[in-house]
Design a protein around this motif. Sequence first.
Motif, PDB file in Angstrom:
ATOM      1  N   GLN A 109       0.642  -1.211   0.085  1.00  0.00           N
ATOM      2  CA  GLN A 109       0.148   0.109   0.072  1.00  0.00           C
ATOM      3  C   GLN A 109       0.838   1.289   0.045  1.00  0.00           C
ATOM      4  O   GLN A 109       0.421   2.303  -0.457  1.00  0.00           O
ATOM      5  N   SER A 110       2.002   1.339   0.450  1.00  0.00           N
ATOM      6  CA  SER A 110       2.775   2.362   0.658  1.00  0.00           C
ATOM      7  C   SER A 110       3.282   2.902  -0.586  1.00  0.00           C
ATOM      8  O   SER A 110       3.805   2.019  -1.379  1.00  0.00           O
ATOM      9  N   ALA A 123      -1.883   3.535   4.928  1.00  0.00           N
ATOM     10  CA  ALA A 123      -0.589   3.864   4.234  1.00  0.00           C
ATOM     11  C   ALA A 123      -0.158   5.322   4.250  1.00  0.00           C
ATOM     12  O   ALA A 123       0.973   5.773   4.423  1.00  0.00           O
ATOM     13  N   ASP A 143       7.247  -4.017   4.101  1.00  0.00           N
ATOM     14  CA  ASP A 143       6.729  -4.354   5.829  1.00  0.00           C
ATOM     15  C   ASP A 143       5.453  -5.419   5.576  1.00  0.00           C
ATOM     16  O   ASP A 143       4.929  -5.580   4.404  1.00  0.00           O
ATOM     17  N   ASP A 191       1.548  -3.287  16.504  1.00  0.00           N
ATOM     18  CA  ASP A 191       1.515  -1.692  16.007  1.00  0.00           C
ATOM     19  C   ASP A 191       0.622  -0.829  16.894  1.00  0.00           C
ATOM     20  O   ASP A 191      -0.294  -1.312  17.625  1.00  0.00           O
ATOM     21  N   VAL A 192       1.100   0.345  16.998  1.00  0.00           N
ATOM     22  CA  VAL A 192       0.373   1.380  17.884  1.00  0.00           C
ATOM     23  C   VAL A 192      -0.047   2.545  16.996  1.00  0.00           C
ATOM     24  O   VAL A 192       0.782   3.122  16.465  1.00  0.00           O
ATOM     25  N   HIS A 198       1.494   5.979   7.553  1.00  0.00           N
ATOM     26  CA  HIS A 198       2.764   5.386   7.428  1.00  0.00           C
ATOM     27  C   HIS A 198       3.826   6.319   6.858  1.00  0.00           C
ATOM     28  O   HIS A 198       4.647   6.886   7.262  1.00  0.00           O
ATOM     29  N   ASP A 199       3.551   7.063   5.535  1.00  0.00           N
ATOM     30  CA  ASP A 199       4.010   7.767   4.927  1.00  0.00           C
ATOM     31  C   ASP A 199       4.299   9.016   5.433  1.00  0.00           C
ATOM     32  O   ASP A 199       5.493   9.492   5.270  1.00  0.00           O
ATOM     33  N   GLN A 228      16.637   7.550   0.553  1.00  0.00           N
ATOM     34  CA  GLN A 228      15.624   8.454   1.004  1.00  0.00           C
ATOM     35  C   GLN A 228      15.910   9.559   1.733  1.00  0.00           C
ATOM     36  O   GLN A 228      15.608  10.836   1.647  1.00  0.00           O
ATOM     37  N   PRO A 260       3.958   4.064  12.242  1.00  0.00           N
ATOM     38  CA  PRO A 260       2.829   2.965  12.382  1.00  0.00           C
ATOM     39  C   PRO A 260       3.091   2.264  11.215  1.00  0.00           C
ATOM     40  O   PRO A 260       3.649   2.376  10.042  1.00  0.00           O
ATOM     41  N   ARG A 261       2.849   0.884  11.301  1.00  0.00           N
ATOM     42  CA  ARG A 261       2.776  -0.059  10.199  1.00  0.00           C
ATOM     43  C   ARG A 261       1.670   0.315   9.270  1.00  0.00           C
ATOM     44  O   ARG A 261       0.575   0.821   9.316  1.00  0.00           O
ATOM     45  N   LYS A 262       2.022  -0.221   8.050  1.00  0.00           N
ATOM     46  CA  LYS A 262       0.996   0.107   7.021  1.00  0.00           C
ATOM     47  C   LYS A 262      -0.009  -1.064   7.055  1.00  0.00           C
ATOM     48  O   LYS A 262       0.158  -2.444   7.735  1.00  0.00           O
ATOM     49  N   ARG A 263      -1.342  -0.506   7.146  1.00  0.00           N
ATOM     50  CA  ARG A 263      -2.504  -1.242   7.227  1.00  0.00           C
ATOM     51  C   ARG A 263      -3.368  -1.153   5.868  1.00  0.00           C
ATOM     52  O   ARG A 263      -3.043  -0.156   5.152  1.00  0.00           O
ATOM     53  N   ALA A 264      -4.057  -2.037   5.806  1.00  0.00           N
ATOM     54  CA  ALA A 264      -4.975  -1.869   4.923  1.00  0.00           C
ATOM     55  C   ALA A 264      -5.464  -0.529   4.533  1.00  0.00           C
ATOM     56  O   ALA A 264      -5.776   0.017   5.717  1.00  0.00           O
ATOM     57  N   ALA A 265      -5.969  -0.083   3.367  1.00  0.00           N
ATOM     58  CA  ALA A 265      -6.720   1.016   3.222  1.00  0.00           C
ATOM     59  C   ALA A 265      -6.279   2.451   3.814  1.00  0.00           C
ATOM     60  O   ALA A 265      -5.017   2.905   3.350  1.00  0.00           O
ATOM     61  N   ASP A 266      -6.665   3.186   4.812  1.00  0.00           N
ATOM     62  CA  ASP A 266      -6.396   4.543   5.355  1.00  0.00           C
ATOM     63  C   ASP A 266      -4.848   4.829   5.413  1.00  0.00           C
ATOM     64  O   ASP A 266      -4.266   5.596   5.630  1.00  0.00           O
TER      65      ASP A 266
END
Lengths: 888, 418
Positions: A510-511, B190, A522, A688-689, B193-194, B231, B182-188
């Motif tokens: 996703q990122s 990302a 990740d 994750d938090v 995270h970025d 980066q 925060p780790r990437k999670r589905a949907a919102d």
Amino acid sequence: MSKYSGFDEDDFYDEDEDRDQDEVLSPEDHKQMEDAVTQVKNILRGTTATDAQIRDAVWNYYFDVDQSVKFLRDQLKRQENKRTNAAKKTAGSKAFRERALFADTITCRRRTGHYFNDEDLRLSKRLSSSSKPQPKIPLGSSCLYGISVFDGIPWGLPTSMNTDITYCGRPTRMGLLGGSSKLAALAKARAVKRQQQHEQNEPMEGIEPASPSTPSTASQPGSSLLLNTSVLPSRSDSGVSISKRLTSLLAERSRDRERTSSRAISPEKQSYLRRTGSYSPSISSYSPINSDLSSASGVFSENMPSSFATSLCDYSLPPPTFSSPASPSSFPGVSNVDVYGKTNNGMSADEIWKLITNKPFFYLPVTERQVEEIKSNFDKPSPDDIIKEAQATKGGTIGAGGSKKAQPQQKGSSRAELETEMKSLSIQELAMKASQPKQKINVVEKFISSRRKAHVNFVVVGHVDAGKSTLMGRMLYDVGAIDERTIQKYKRDANNMGKGSFAFAWVLDQSKEERERGVTMDVAMNSFESSKVAFTILDAPGHKDFVPNMIAGASEGDFAVLVIDSSPNAFEAGFVQSGQTKEHALLVRSLGVQRIIVAVNKLDNVNWSEYRFDEVKETLLAFLSAAGFSESQTTFIPCSGLCGDNIVNSSVRPELSWYTGHTLLEELENLTTVDRDIGAPLRMSITDVFKGNASSAINVTGRINAGNVQVGETVLAIPSNETATIKSIAIADQANDWAVAGDNVQVALSNIDIVHLRAGDILCAISSPVKCAKTFSARVIVFQLRIPLIKGSNVLIYRGRTTEAARILRLSALIDKGTGKITKHKPRHLVSGQSAIVELEVMGSSFPMETFKASKDLGRIVLRQEGITVAAGVVEEILSVKNEATNE
Amino acid sequence: MKLISKQLDKEGAGSIRLQPEEPVDLWHAYNLIQSGNILKASTFRRITKEKDRDVAGGGISTPSSSGSSQRVQLTLAITVQKTDFDPSAGALHVSGPVAEESPHVRLGAYHTLDLALHRPFTLSKLSNAPWDSIALQTIASACDPASRAEVGAVVLQPGLANICLVTEHMTLLRQRVEVAIPRKRAADSAVAHDKAITKFYSAVAVAMQRHFDYGVLKAVIIASPGFSGEQLLKYLLDTAAKDVDTGSATAGSNKMLIKSKNNFVLVHCASGHVHALNEVLRAPEVLARLADAKFARESATLEKFFSVLSEGDEGGGVKAWYGPKHVAAAVDRGAVKTLLISDRLFRSDDVKTRKHYVAMVEQVRSQGGEALVFSSLHESGKQLDQFTGIAAILNFPIPELEDMSDDDEQDEVQMERH
């Protein structure tokens, strides 16, 4: 009626000082003085500055004309402001109340106390010793608005006197200086009555309004009393001794106290203290005053109002006649809520007064007769001690309210009463208790009776670019978890980026960075349900730099899908020593995965060749059985993520007709879930938090390693050792009231600050907290090493999301892989393939740990060095734990 | 370091007057000053005056006795008993009893000398613990202006960065940046995270700006696993360019950053923890630039040691050994090719111990071997310290060493002491 027209501290003081001044002025000084005064007068022509004021200013600034002018100008301006303010006040009490509401949101906190303390000390000594009018006090200056705190402070101000203006929110339950308007009016009435009774020369109005409000903290009675007395002299124009007034005041207090015959600080009060002590940080600086109460004079000599109190002081200065019932309502923070947390609307004045008089702690504990009593009270643990004690023991007794412990000397009858009262107050300290869910669910029974779908968590591993993400994206698409539109969008975007084949991978990657580089970095977690089973996919990164993330993912999975790129040379590239195929397989095995499905991917690249499939299969089978996967626990499936063959749907391709086995999904559905101890004490490792979007709760995701959890339960976060309450639980995005071991959940926590939580922490049951290891011994299997492991080697310990630097303290023994028997003590170094018992020391902060015996999940560790997995093993024994003091 | 004067006799006893010029010189001084030496330097002391006579501190005058006290600057010589060095603060305190008569201070009264930059001091060593080759070599290298390579290094991984300054003899951890990502999670998620990643890079950039003087640094190493380093560099240059364009307050240092663009070295490493620095400093990219730098040589030698150790028996026997006993035996047999020794061992309070190690180094050198003194303030030196502080790569295997029992316990006791 302006209250300021009648008195001005400065004026009052000035005249007095002038008299003194004349006596000490030498002729030279006199001349200088006259010169300066004339100059100032010329400059200030047209203003209302009085001669006396000018003289005083000039004297204060040692005949410095500029400074004096500056001072006077400011002073005049201030007076002007005061006048307009006062005028406004008389114009409408409503407007004033609004302002008060605004002002009470502002607390002026003293940055350093020394300067003020000295001043206060001096002041109070004079207060008690002489009737001489007091010098001007910067404390009493106007503070209607936060900014005006600075008004009236003389120049050349030492930095220590600077104030910090902190917005502390509205201190609703503080009740520092007063009650509602009714209350205050009542108090006033009372004062008048008493005045007649006791033939007092001096009115008490300065003190009375304050008294009903004093219970909130023990310190405040002292300070608020002083507040008022400190401004008394400036209002009085008679020569009556302050100390006399104070004495009479005290006498009165004692009479009142006798009437109610109660202890100076009752248990009730202690509970108040506890609450208020933890309630508003802005008043926490008052707490030391408690102990000062033990000496009678201490109240006066040492505890003077801080600037915070001073800012409130203006509200406590009622208009001279004190006839307006509206003005006390400007007491900050208490206009609507009285100390009992109930509104007093509809109560008659008498009722309220009864209420007040029945509560002993409304009285100032300052009479000499009661000093002894107070002292004896302070022999008992202070409120802070009590809180500490309660905190220290709270782990042991769940559900036993902290309040009970707080009042050890409590009498039986009043206790119940108090308990109910405390409840009605909705006290903050609830967080300190182990709150119980409203309806306790027997999760174990519920779990058995619910017969919910089997939950299967599997981690997808393999060498970089084996097609893990694409395979999983394809699977999600084929089972209908991703809609057509989204996939079309990904395809379009990926094509635009020149990465058309990555569209399915984007479902999980996703990122932005992942998509740009076409590499998973990740772990991505996704869930879907088939007709029989609820799945959670953990898509791990394959790149060797992200092995730590892969470890985190693997520690959440029960099963593994190893994806192999069957393209020419690609399989071989991944299978060499530095490739991740082997490393991942070994890692998942050492993290406890026993069942592995090998997806031989990208068969479209080799024309669906059966020969290639068999070649890969044979090579891998040999390796996997050596790694500890039994053959019956290993399945191979030929497939193609890009084309979708044998993933959800069986391939209809004639080239693939040689394969008759299950598809990947079928194979996954056939997995039998692992039995876990769901009745054990809770262990949940946090991965994750993050903060929720709308709610104030803190969301954590993670895996329940053991036990069960339900909404409303209180859990302990290790290593921060903070408690939190479970607000909600979601399993695979579905809200649920409970969850059991093996579930990957998202939990919303309340009553905890986000700083206390980190990925890698453990949430556990309060009754059995996890320990934080400092040194421990472990049985490890050494992987392929580049350099041998010796004593003192630096390693990184990985377990789930946690990484911690550590070093090898001691190489205790070499052990036989098969039998586990010790073959050699104290080896000099460890080389590839050996098994050994080693002692490790954790270098960094706390590392929550359990032995393998106690927890199969938390007792597994992976050791890495410079990007290479050097060993994996299980924790045998925790040798020493982290110093408990770090938790304080 | 500036060498002001040197008066040594044949045995090596005598005094040397030095003036520290840079923070690292205090580290050298720390390595030179041993207990029992006499150190003379200018200092301040509170002197209590009682009536007409000056009374030295240290017991005679009590705080309650009347008389005025005043701070006096004076030059004192003390017999060193304790040294205390704080690398991050760059402070060196030396304490001991006063050894020379002074008008203000009684002989034998205790005093602490704070050695400071640009203030000369005289260090005298007696004949029982004279100036040895190691000490003289330390002075020589400290006074060599060419050996002033200073390198900035950032090791990072998403969410964690360590900003270090690496000089010839010290690695100073300047700042540690930690940002929860925060780790990437589905949907919102990302987006979150970025966002957190960008926040992290900006925090690192600010820290670098604070601690690095791009005009002075010979190189700036950015090391990370994955793409974080890349980066970060991109972020640095982008924001610097933007800053210079808009002319904000930091434009000056950013201009410097852009100017020294070519000084940036991107290196791959395994993690963002400080001890990854060891791996970084021997990376080929770094060695190409700083081959002559001491720290690079140290890291490379240590690496060599490990690789020989892992070869094991292949060459007919193990050719890498560690531990004082084994190495001493190897030195006696003249088998040592490269001796790795931590400067910690030379700081021993025991004169005999120091003499023993100095003799060992001299012997190896006389045999044609190489002796490398590791700085215990570098990651490589720290690692060497972890396994006794002394190791050797041999020219030929010595089978007898295998049979030697190693006094592990003794090693450990020694390690505990430090």
